[in-house]
Design an enzyme around this catalytic site. Structure first.
Site, mmCIF file in Angstrom:
data_model
loop_
_atom_site.group_PDB
_atom_site.id
_atom_site.type_symbol
_atom_site.label_atom_id
_atom_site.label_comp_id
_atom_site.label_asym_id
_atom_site.label_seq_id
_atom_site.Cartn_x
_atom_site.Cartn_y
_atom_site.Cartn_z
ATOM 1 C CB CYS A 8 -0.449 -4.016 -4.728
ATOM 2 S SG CYS A 8 -1.216 -5.070 -5.976
ATOM 3 C CG ASP A 14 -7.204 -3.156 -4.007
ATOM 4 O OD1 ASP A 14 -6.155 -2.710 -4.504
ATOM 5 O OD2 ASP A 14 -7.245 -4.190 -3.330
ATOM 6 C CB ALA A 45 -14.644 -5.938 -3.621
ATOM 7 C CB ALA A 46 -12.000 -10.474 -5.570
ATOM 8 N N GLY A 72 -11.659 -9.523 -0.902
ATOM 9 C CA GLY A 72 -12.542 -8.995 0.116
ATOM 10 C C GLY A 72 -11.899 -8.582 1.421
ATOM 11 N N GLY A 73 -10.592 -8.650 1.519
ATOM 12 C CA GLY A 73 -9.930 -8.318 2.774
ATOM 13 C C GLY A 73 -10.168 -6.884 3.216
#
Length: 436
Positions: free
Chosen positions: A376, A323, A257-258, A260-261
């Site tokens: 990404c 993510d 999660a970091a 956290g956006g």
């Protein structure tokens, strides 16, 4: 009183640590910037580090042509200083005489007075032979676009017809994109406050919470930051909240999660119970900081997303977002040091990790629930390759089709390439768990 360090000397030391010792650009900048008081010096240092990392593969190769003997190992800081000199001349286009003189003086400040003449000679030779050297560098894709050869080749293989545009986009300055926290303020109100503060700002045309500023700035000085009215987040990273379509009362897992956006964006969209799992403890701390500033609540757990026994209580999730740790090849324009640190051998290791996390988290998804796999990365091996291998032979999973205003359909899911809509590169695949 000791003399304050010069921008160029600091930049050379920091850039050497990034390019030749494997430190991240963020780490190096965080160490160097506090040593400068003048905002103009800080801005120049930031530019030298960002452009130095971005164009290192090009100017590093140029120095092999300009030096009779390489010095990157024997004198790494002076080698980096020479790269900053070329950045000043070519990228920042500072006045030639002043840039060369200041760079030569930095060699003396770095306690290398005997190499000051070498620095002067190399930069002067570049100025004399510039056209010939640029033609040689431009003839090779890796040095033309300052990407490692393996990555330039991989992009050409995976995205034929798009490779030139992708490589060029990775070297453009990205806009500053904000995500408005709709629980604290409206997008129109935040935009008006920014305009009143002298900022140029536009509403994003299809991202409901997005604002676009043409250039980076100190966001902590912008009106509304301290009150949690907005956060910095590229538009491509704002897409997941739309795709997840969270509803009030749902249980949501944000794996890996970091910082956290994306988790915060989900919490801004609906009243959900969200668990954020992050392997790295300091990065988990950043999630908590962002939650606090934005006045949001979630459970943050330090743990391996691929080992559910360490953090899952057995209650299924309605929505899961992975993510996944990846090559970050889609965000090189924002993280130029990726091109210096990522290796071709990393990809197989990342794919194994991505596959393990996807398989483990799937088992925590409720029947009828949806899982969004995000990277990404531009590399198909990490994207539809991972999802396709996961789907093979399964009868409990289906692909949920969707389209976006930009990008293109992949074999499975959707890919935004760097520069599409002036966004970062990002991949998405949305899966649904069939009822038993």
């Amino acid at each position: 009183m000791s003399k304050a360090p010069s921008v160029r000397a600091l930049a050379a030391e920091a850039l050497a640590s990034i390019a030749l010792s494997g430190h991240s650009l963020r780490e190096a900048a965080d160490r160097a910037l506090p040593k400068l008081a003048d905002p103009r010096d800080r801005a120049l240092l930031t530019a030298l580090l960002n452009d130095g990392a971005r164009w290192w593969p090009r100017f590093d190769a140029a120095l092999d042509r300009l030096l009779e003997k390489p010095i990157r190992r024997s004198e790494p800081v002076i080698h980096a200083l020479l790269v900053t000199g070329l950045v000043q001349l070519e990228t920042l286009q500072l006045p030639g005489y002043a840039a060369v003189a200041a760079t030569v003086e930095a060699a003396r400040e770095l306690r290398r007075p005997r190499l000051a003449g070498l620095v002067n000679a190399v930069l002067r030779r570049w100025q004399r032979e510039r056209e010939t050297l640029i033609a040689e560098l431009d003839a090779v894709p890796a040095t033309c676009h300052a990407h490692p050869a393996w990555l330039a080749s991989a992009i050409a293989h995976d995205w034929p017809g798009h490779a030139e545009a992708v490589l060029a986009a990775a070297n453009q300055e990205p806009p500053l994109m904000l995500r408005v926290n709709r629980r604290r303020a409206s997008r129109e109100a935040v935009a008006a406050a920014l305009v009143a503060a002298g900022q140029e700002v536009a509403l994003h045309p299809w991202l409901a919470d997005g604002l676009v500023l043409p250039h980076s700035t100190d966001i902590t000085r912008l009106p509304g930051f301290a009150d949690g009215h907005f956060a910095v987040q590229d538009g491509a990273a704002q897409v997941p909240a739309d795709l997840l379509d969270v509803q009030d009362g749902q249980r949501v897992l944000d794996a890996c999660a970091a910082p956290g956006g994306k988790a915060c964006h989900v919490l801004e969209r609906a009243h959900v119970s969200l668990l954020a799992v992050e392997y790295d403890s300091p990065r988990a701390g950043r999630i908590r900081q962002n939650l606090e500033r934005l006045h949001l609540e979630a459970e943050v757990v330090v743990g391996d997303a691929g080992d559910t026994s360490a953090w899952w209580n057995g209650q299924a999730f309605d929505r899961i977002m992975i993510d996944a740790p990846c090559s970050a090849t889609g965000v090189i324009r924002r993280r130029p040091d990726v091109r210096l640190h990522r290796r071709a051998a990393d990809i197989d290791v990342l794919v194994a990790q991505q596959s393990r996390i996807l398989s483990a988290c799937w088992e925590t998804l409720a029947p009828g629930g949806r899982l969004l796999y995000v990277t990404c990365s531009l590399l198909r091996q990490e994207n539809e390759g991972v999802v396709g291998a996961f789907m093979a032979g399964r009868d409990d999973a289906s692909i949920v089709p969707f389209t976006l205003p930009i990008g293109q359909a992949a074999a499975i899911g959707w890919q935004i390439l760097p520069g599409d809509g002036d966004l970062d590169g990002m991949y998405y695949a949305l899966l649904e768990r069939r009822p038993a």
